[in-house]
Write an enzyme that holds these catalytic residues in place. Structure first.
Site, PDB file in Angstrom:
ATOM      1  N   LYS A 121       0.650   0.671  17.228  1.00 54.63           N
ATOM      2  CA  LYS A 121      -0.197   1.513  16.366  1.00 54.63           C
ATOM      3  C   LYS A 121      -1.647   1.501  16.864  1.00 54.63           C
ATOM      4  O   LYS A 121      -2.267   2.537  17.031  1.00 54.63           O
ATOM      5  CB  LYS A 121      -0.130   0.973  14.934  1.00 54.63           C
ATOM      6  CG  LYS A 121      -0.718   1.889  13.891  1.00 54.63           C
ATOM      7  CD  LYS A 121      -0.603   1.285  12.496  1.00 54.63           C
ATOM      8  CE  LYS A 121       0.847   1.010  12.102  1.00 54.63           C
ATOM      9  NZ  LYS A 121       0.977   0.696  10.661  1.00 54.63           N
TER      10      LYS A 121
ATOM     11  N   LYS B 180      -4.477  -7.647  14.696  1.00 53.52           N
ATOM     12  CA  LYS B 180      -4.853  -6.951  13.457  1.00 53.52           C
ATOM     13  C   LYS B 180      -3.576  -6.601  12.722  1.00 53.52           C
ATOM     14  O   LYS B 180      -2.631  -6.096  13.308  1.00 53.52           O
ATOM     15  CB  LYS B 180      -5.599  -5.662  13.824  1.00 53.52           C
ATOM     16  CG  LYS B 180      -6.156  -4.913  12.641  1.00 53.52           C
ATOM     17  CD  LYS B 180      -7.515  -5.444  12.242  1.00 53.52           C
ATOM     18  CE  LYS B 180      -7.946  -4.986  10.868  1.00 53.52           C
ATOM     19  NZ  LYS B 180      -7.318  -5.698   9.747  1.00 53.52           N
TER      20      LYS B 180
ATOM     21  N   SER C  75      -9.729   0.291   8.914  1.00 60.00           N
ATOM     22  CA  SER C  75     -10.042  -1.145   8.983  1.00 60.00           C
ATOM     23  C   SER C  75     -10.931  -1.433  10.192  1.00 60.00           C
ATOM     24  O   SER C  75     -11.843  -2.254  10.131  1.00 60.00           O
ATOM     25  CB  SER C  75      -8.755  -1.957   9.117  1.00 60.00           C
ATOM     26  OG  SER C  75      -8.157  -2.124   7.861  1.00 60.00           O
TER      27      SER C  75
ATOM     28  N   LYS D  54       0.830  -9.546  12.075  1.00 60.72           N
ATOM     29  CA  LYS D  54       1.326  -9.277  10.714  1.00 60.72           C
ATOM     30  C   LYS D  54       1.577 -10.583  10.008  1.00 60.72           C
ATOM     31  O   LYS D  54       1.877 -11.604  10.653  1.00 60.72           O
ATOM     32  CB  LYS D  54       2.634  -8.483  10.767  1.00 60.72           C
ATOM     33  CG  LYS D  54       2.895  -7.668   9.524  1.00 60.72           C
ATOM     34  CD  LYS D  54       2.016  -6.428   9.484  1.00 60.72           C
ATOM     35  CE  LYS D  54       2.243  -5.512   8.347  1.00 60.72           C
ATOM     36  NZ  LYS D  54       1.532  -4.239   8.494  1.00 60.72           N
TER      37      LYS D  54
ATOM     38  N   ASN E 206       0.035   2.552  -2.490  1.00 59.46           N
ATOM     39  CA  ASN E 206      -1.221   2.945  -1.854  1.00 59.46           C
ATOM     40  C   ASN E 206      -1.050   4.131  -0.910  1.00 59.46           C
ATOM     41  O   ASN E 206      -1.811   5.098  -0.965  1.00 59.46           O
ATOM     42  CB  ASN E 206      -1.820   1.747  -1.115  1.00 59.46           C
ATOM     43  CG  ASN E 206      -3.071   2.121  -0.363  1.00 59.46           C
ATOM     44  OD1 ASN E 206      -3.062   2.229   0.857  1.00 59.46           O
ATOM     45  ND2 ASN E 206      -4.151   2.379  -1.078  1.00 59.46           N
TER      46      ASN E 206
ATOM     47  N   THR F  79      -4.859   5.450   4.636  1.00 59.19           N
ATOM     48  CA  THR F  79      -3.508   5.564   5.200  1.00 59.19           C
ATOM     49  C   THR F  79      -2.841   6.854   4.710  1.00 59.19           C
ATOM     50  O   THR F  79      -2.285   7.624   5.499  1.00 59.19           O
ATOM     51  CB  THR F  79      -2.651   4.335   4.843  1.00 59.19           C
ATOM     52  OG1 THR F  79      -3.385   3.163   5.167  1.00 59.19           O
ATOM     53  CG2 THR F  79      -1.350   4.337   5.600  1.00 59.19           C
TER      54      THR F  79
HETATM   55  P1  NAD Z   1       2.619  -0.558  -2.160  1.00 59.93           P
HETATM   56  O1  NAD Z   1       3.075  -1.911  -2.499  1.00 59.93           O
HETATM   57  O2  NAD Z   1       1.268  -0.102  -2.614  1.00 59.93           O
HETATM   58  O3  NAD Z   1       3.678   0.518  -2.716  1.00 59.93           O
HETATM   59  C1  NAD Z   1       5.051   0.435  -2.466  1.00 59.93           C
HETATM   60  C2  NAD Z   1       5.714   1.538  -3.276  1.00 59.93           C
HETATM   61  O4  NAD Z   1       7.118   1.524  -2.953  1.00 59.93           O
HETATM   62  C3  NAD Z   1       5.610   1.360  -4.786  1.00 59.93           C
HETATM   63  O5  NAD Z   1       5.370   2.607  -5.385  1.00 59.93           O
HETATM   64  C4  NAD Z   1       6.991   0.850  -5.168  1.00 59.93           C
HETATM   65  O6  NAD Z   1       7.341   1.185  -6.514  1.00 59.93           O
HETATM   66  C5  NAD Z   1       7.839   1.620  -4.167  1.00 59.93           C
HETATM   67  N1  NAD Z   1       9.181   1.086  -4.006  1.00 59.93           N
HETATM   68  C6  NAD Z   1       9.558  -0.192  -3.838  1.00 59.93           C
HETATM   69  N2  NAD Z   1      10.898  -0.277  -3.770  1.00 59.93           N
HETATM   70  C7  NAD Z   1      11.367   0.978  -3.891  1.00 59.93           C
HETATM   71  C8  NAD Z   1      12.658   1.569  -3.910  1.00 59.93           C
HETATM   72  N3  NAD Z   1      13.759   0.843  -3.765  1.00 59.93           N
HETATM   73  N4  NAD Z   1      12.752   2.917  -4.044  1.00 59.93           N
HETATM   74  C9  NAD Z   1      11.668   3.679  -4.217  1.00 59.93           C
HETATM   75  N5  NAD Z   1      10.411   3.181  -4.205  1.00 59.93           N
HETATM   76  C10 NAD Z   1      10.279   1.863  -4.048  1.00 59.93           C
HETATM   77  O7  NAD Z   1       2.771  -0.419  -0.587  1.00 59.93           O
HETATM   78  P2  NAD Z   1       1.987   0.523   0.412  1.00 59.93           P
HETATM   79  O8  NAD Z   1       0.770  -0.179   0.847  1.00 59.93           O
HETATM   80  O9  NAD Z   1       1.894   1.904  -0.147  1.00 59.93           O
HETATM   81  O10 NAD Z   1       2.968   0.501   1.669  1.00 59.93           O
HETATM   82  C11 NAD Z   1       4.142   1.311   1.736  1.00 59.93           C
HETATM   83  C12 NAD Z   1       4.658   1.315   3.162  1.00 59.93           C
HETATM   84  O11 NAD Z   1       3.629   1.774   4.028  1.00 59.93           O
HETATM   85  C13 NAD Z   1       5.082  -0.029   3.738  1.00 59.93           C
HETATM   86  O12 NAD Z   1       6.129   0.187   4.667  1.00 59.93           O
HETATM   87  C14 NAD Z   1       3.836  -0.510   4.460  1.00 59.93           C
HETATM   88  O13 NAD Z   1       4.133  -1.459   5.461  1.00 59.93           O
HETATM   89  C15 NAD Z   1       3.363   0.792   5.037  1.00 59.93           C
HETATM   90  N6  NAD Z   1       1.947   0.840   5.399  1.00 59.93           N
HETATM   91  C16 NAD Z   1       0.963   0.587   4.496  1.00 59.93           C
HETATM   92  C17 NAD Z   1      -0.352   0.695   4.885  1.00 59.93           C
HETATM   93  C18 NAD Z   1      -1.492   0.534   3.919  1.00 59.93           C
HETATM   94  O14 NAD Z   1      -2.652   0.703   4.333  1.00 59.93           O
HETATM   95  N7  NAD Z   1      -1.249   0.274   2.661  1.00 59.93           N
HETATM   96  C19 NAD Z   1      -0.682   1.011   6.210  1.00 59.93           C
HETATM   97  C20 NAD Z   1       0.351   1.257   7.104  1.00 59.93           C
HETATM   98  C21 NAD Z   1       1.654   1.173   6.688  1.00 59.93           C
END
Ligand code: NAD
Length: 429
Positions: A95, A71, A362, A107, A222, A191
């Protein structure tokens, strides 16, 4: 920030080795668990809107499937790399295990920048990704989900391609789907809300009231959006958020010392979590350099964007008032900074525990799809909070018992669960 020198896979392996040694894992078991068991690298040729052809590199990794089907999300990112996907697949295994889900770790990623691609080009990449590796996917084998710069629409294109190839309906093949196509209520929030459920549990242990706390957040995607939403609804003050600005390829921090109005931030963001600078200025929000988020005078930091943001160098700029770091992102704290922060008395809720709300929801989506019975949002969020609280309590108790930090405690639980499943299957002793 330090993208070239930093290797997330080395980071993930160092964390694993540290705990594997204290658990006295056998060499064969260690070898098996410190790398993905399966790796697929492939090319996705795409006809661009202008008639040219571009070839995008794609990856899918399955770290370990002893506890269940692999997953894990699929990321679209211009800096995606093999080692990032390797590390993330490994963190997915831990996780799922630390929460007690019957799932393994996987992944995927595509090296591309969706912010510069039309929707039609993004659709072709999604369909091309599935065409290349559809034999891997399936509700009982490998189940992708959205991640950085992918969303429910991308998941629907992938599902549709898979169902077209396999001539049937397989809603359990992918999660993070829109609610009208078999998605779960609450998945979008899961999340970020999960991050806050863990924070609430830790604040209770520390005897702190959320209403007397301030937070600074990296990211407004997100994870960050919904962490900010619930945190501020519960009375916390979001002082700053930072995000990427596509126009000039720089990051900025958006600050209001009286507390940002999170609902207003939702109105000035784009689909990728970038905030509009001019509209923010019109709301009276200060615009600071991207790195400033870490320097704010707050009790709580929520890195929710990228890997390797809290390093020995950047932590030197952190306020002494910071007591808690909630790792919304995967791998935001450098290996060396971890021990230094523990010494300094900062409690880190580690990534694969802190952001496990997404994969937990999920899993709920899979259960709802399999039974063809869909739950109300309140039910989903209540179950999510129960799962997060139970996982946090287990980790907290192991940390206290062994006098170790929450990350090592979470690893201790997760590695032990995976090890026992591997042993029971007879893969290693
Ligand atoms: P996303 O693409 O929705 O958002 C990423 C955010 O990071 C955006 O606001 C972007 O502008 C910002 N960003 C990018 N580069 C940047 C920088 N240099 N400085 C400051 N901000 C910056 O991604 P997401 O889904 O919110 O995921 C964010 C993190 O959380 C990742 O590490 C992802 O692997 C992890 N994550 C996400 C989920 C999920 O369900 N979405 C679950 C577990 C972990």
């Amino acid at each position: 920030m330090e993208h070239d020198a930093y290797n997330p896979f080395t980071h993930a392996q160092k964390q694993f080795d540290h705990v594997a040694t204290s658990l006295h894992l056998e060499e064969g078991m260690k070898d098996l668990l410190r790398s993905p068991m399966k790796e697929i690298h492939f090319s996705i040729p795409i006809k661009m809107d202008d008639g040219s052809t571009r070839v995008f590199k794609g990856f899918r990794m399955k770290h370990n499937e002893a506890l269940g089907p692999a997953k894990g999300g699929i990321r679209f990112h211009p800096h995606e790399s093999v080692d990032t996907v390797r590390a993330l697949s490994m963190w997915m295994t831990w996780k799922c295990a630390v929460v007690g889900l019957p799932l393994g770790g996987g992944k995927g990623g595509v090296i591309c920048d969706p912010q510069t691609l039309s929707l039609a080009e993004q659709e072709r990449i999604c369909r091309g990704y599935v065409r290349q590796i559809h034999t891997l996917f399936g509700p009982n084998t490998d189940v992708p989900a959205p991640d950085v710069m992918t969303n429910g629409q991308h998941m629907v294109w992938m599902l549709d391609e898979f169902e077209t190839i396999n001539q049937g309906h397989f809603p359990g093949m992918i999660t993070g789907k829109p609610v009208n196509l078999g998605g779960s209520q609450g998945r979008t929030e899961a999340t970020g809300y999960g991050v806050v459920y863990h924070l609430l549990a830790l604040l209770a242990k520390k005897g702190l009231d959320i209403q007397n706390t301030r937070a600074s957040i990296q990211g407004f995607g997100n994870v960050a959006q919904y962490a900010a939403e619930l945190y501020s609804e519960l009375g916390g003050k979001v002082v700053a958020v930072s995000c990427w600005n596509q126009k000039d390829q720089k990051s900025y921090t958006f600050r209001d010392l009286n507390g940002l109005n999170v609902a207003k931030l939702f109105e000035i963001k784009d689909a990728f979590g970038s905030l509009d600078i001019e509209k923010a200025k019109a709301l009276g929000i200060e615009i600071l350099p991207g790195e400033a988020w870490i320097e704010q005078d707050v009790e709580i930091l929520i890195p929710a964007a990228l890997e390797n943001q809290i390093t020995l160098e950047s932590m030197a700029k952190m306020s002494n008032n910071v007591q808690i770091i909630c790792e919304g992102a995967n791998g935001p704290t450098a290996y060396e900074a971890d021990a230094a922060l523990f010494e300094r008395g900062v409690t880190i809720i580690p990534d694969f525990l802190c952001n496990a709300g997404g994969v937990t929801c999920s899993y709920f989506e899979q259960v709802q799809g399999n039974t063809n019975f869909y739950w109300e949002k309140e039910e989903v969020l209540a179950k999510l909070q129960t799962f997060m609280n139970n996982a946090f309590e287990n980790v907290y108790n192991v940390a206290k018992e062994k006098d170790i930090n929450l990350r090592d405690a979470a690893y201790t639980i997760a590695i032990t669960r995976v090890k026992e499943a591997v042993q029971a299957r007879g893969w290693a002793s």
